[in-house]
Scaffold this active site. Structure first.
Site, PDB file in Angstrom:
ATOM      1  N   CYS A 266      38.701  31.088  43.000  1.00  0.00           N
ATOM      2  CA  CYS A 266      39.991  31.765  43.232  1.00  0.00           C
ATOM      3  C   CYS A 266      41.145  30.790  43.453  1.00  0.00           C
ATOM      4  O   CYS A 266      42.197  30.882  42.820  1.00  0.00           O
ATOM      5  CB  CYS A 266      39.875  32.759  44.386  1.00  0.00           C
ATOM      6  SG  CYS A 266      39.607  32.027  46.019  1.00  0.00           S
ATOM      7  N   HIS A 314      40.292  34.346  50.302  1.00  0.00           N
ATOM      8  CA  HIS A 314      40.517  34.669  48.886  1.00  0.00           C
ATOM      9  C   HIS A 314      42.015  34.635  48.592  1.00  0.00           C
ATOM     10  O   HIS A 314      42.837  34.866  49.477  1.00  0.00           O
ATOM     11  CB  HIS A 314      39.942  36.055  48.550  1.00  0.00           C
ATOM     12  CG  HIS A 314      39.917  36.346  47.080  1.00  0.00           C
ATOM     13  ND1 HIS A 314      39.081  35.693  46.209  1.00  0.00           N
ATOM     14  CD2 HIS A 314      40.646  37.210  46.318  1.00  0.00           C
ATOM     15  CE1 HIS A 314      39.278  36.146  44.982  1.00  0.00           C
ATOM     16  NE2 HIS A 314      40.229  37.059  45.014  1.00  0.00           N
ATOM     17  N   HIS A 326      43.384  37.175  39.400  1.00  0.00           N
ATOM     18  CA  HIS A 326      42.540  36.389  40.309  1.00  0.00           C
ATOM     19  C   HIS A 326      41.175  36.158  39.696  1.00  0.00           C
ATOM     20  O   HIS A 326      40.789  36.800  38.711  1.00  0.00           O
ATOM     21  CB  HIS A 326      42.419  37.078  41.680  1.00  0.00           C
ATOM     22  CG  HIS A 326      41.558  38.306  41.678  1.00  0.00           C
ATOM     23  ND1 HIS A 326      40.725  38.650  42.728  1.00  0.00           N
ATOM     24  CD2 HIS A 326      41.389  39.302  40.763  1.00  0.00           C
ATOM     25  CE1 HIS A 326      40.101  39.781  42.477  1.00  0.00           C
ATOM     26  NE2 HIS A 326      40.481  40.203  41.290  1.00  0.00           N
TER      27      HIS A 326
END
Length: 352
Positions: A266, A314, A326
């Site tokens: 990520c 994240h 993402h």
């Protein structure tokens, strides 16, 4: 490919993304609304979903720890190399100073160590002697300067050696941290894959629908708050470049610790996107959260980074119209998702 073409490609992809997000019956339509069988194992499957979510979250946290340790290890390795170069230069300087001090000492020895008055009386040329004596005093002062410089250089060398030793200890500590995080990542992913492998094909399909339904529910609640009506900021020039880069990565697999070009985790995706836009940012989602300026959700614009979960484990890039790009987790690819499909911790802006 020219910049204009890149931006055009990004714009087309963004329009497609907006169409997907807004069109009925697409990826963001409520999966729960489709007719699907509801067997007795649904509750158990929901528990499986939550367990998978926990395992992949733990893997994500460990990935951030791994990335942070790797970044520090790289910095420390460079610093140790710099210290080694300083030590080599310092040693050469010290050797040169020792030679010069030795030469000065030999010059003084040749005077026989006689007092200045005696040397004046024995001299056949008093004027010449006095001129020479002045030069001797200058030489003595220069020698003192050399000795001072030599002592300072010796101290510098000792400090460089001490710093290098400390650097090695930190490097070793971060290598151990990397190894520990790597072990944890592999274990959590293996546990998740084992759990999923125990499911039948039909159960895996229903599990995916449950995941989509959970994301849809969170995204709907976020949109129902009216937040999208307040978000109207346009992307900066660098933000457009970052979005264009991220858009081109859609479909590439997630891989922990990866920064492209074929796979990404990520924060690897977001950090590389902004590097491509000419603005280097921290490598991990946690450091992106800590170091980059925060902005209010209603003020966010395409290119901004949305940090998710209470532990900042994240990150995704906002692309406008309530969506992000993402790299979700192992087994998934870089994709478009609802910006509110996960718990938002903060929004940060790399080019503020």
């Amino acid at each position: 490919m020219t910049v204009n073409r890149s931006l055009t490609t990004a714009a087309v992809a963004l329009v497609c993304a907006i169409t997907v997000l807004g069109a009925p019956g697409t990826a963001f339509a409520d999966p729960a609304a489709r007719p699907t069988p509801t067997p007795k194992s649904t509750k158990t499957l929901e528990e499986v979903r939550k367990e998978l979510e926990r395992l992949y979250h733990d893997a994500s946290v460990a990935t951030d720890q791994y990335n942070a340790a790797e970044e520090l290890a790289d910095e420390q390795s460079k610093r140790i190399v710099e210290l080694a170069q300083d030590i080599v230069k310092g040693q050469k300087k010290l050797d040169d100073l020792k030679d010069r001090v030795g030469a000065a000492a030999r010059d003084q020895y040749r005077t026989g160590g006689l007092p200045t008055e005696a040397q004046l009386m024995l001299s056949g040329d008093p004027k010449g002697f006095l001129d020479g004596a002045g030069r001797v005093r200058q030489g003595q002062q220069a020698t003192k300067g050399l000795l001072t410089d030599m002592a300072r250089t010796q101290e510098d060398l000792e400090l460089y050696a001490k710093d290098a030793s400390a650097g090695w200890k930190k490097l070793e500590s971060n290598r151990k941290a990397k190894a520990s995080a790597k072990k944890k990542i592999k274990q959590r992913i293996a546990d998740a894959e084992k759990l999923e492998s125990q499911l039948q094909k039909e159960e895996r399909e229903r599990l995916l629908k449950l995941e989509q339904a959970a994301e849809f529910k969170a995204q709907s609640a976020w949109l129902d708050s009216g937040i999208l009506d307040e978000i109207s900021s346009k992307a900066s020039a660098q933000g457009k470049k970052a979005v264009a880069y991220a858009t081109k990565q859609i479909g590439k697999p997630y891989q922990w610790g990866a920064e492209g070009p074929k796979t990404f985790d990520c924060s690897g995706l977001t950090s590389q996107a902004w590097a491509a836009a000419g603005r280097p940012i921290p490598r991990t989602s946690q450091e992106q959260w800590r170091q980059l300026p925060s902005v209010a959700i209603e003020d966010m614009r395409p290119g901004d980074l949305i940090i998710y979960h209470d532990d900042a484990s994240h990150v995704g890039m906002y692309i406008g119209d309530g969506a992000i790009i993402h790299s979700p987790r192992p087994g998934r690819t870089v994709t478009i998702a609802g910006a509110g499909s996960m718990k938002i911790l903060a929004v940060v802006r790399p080019d503020k």
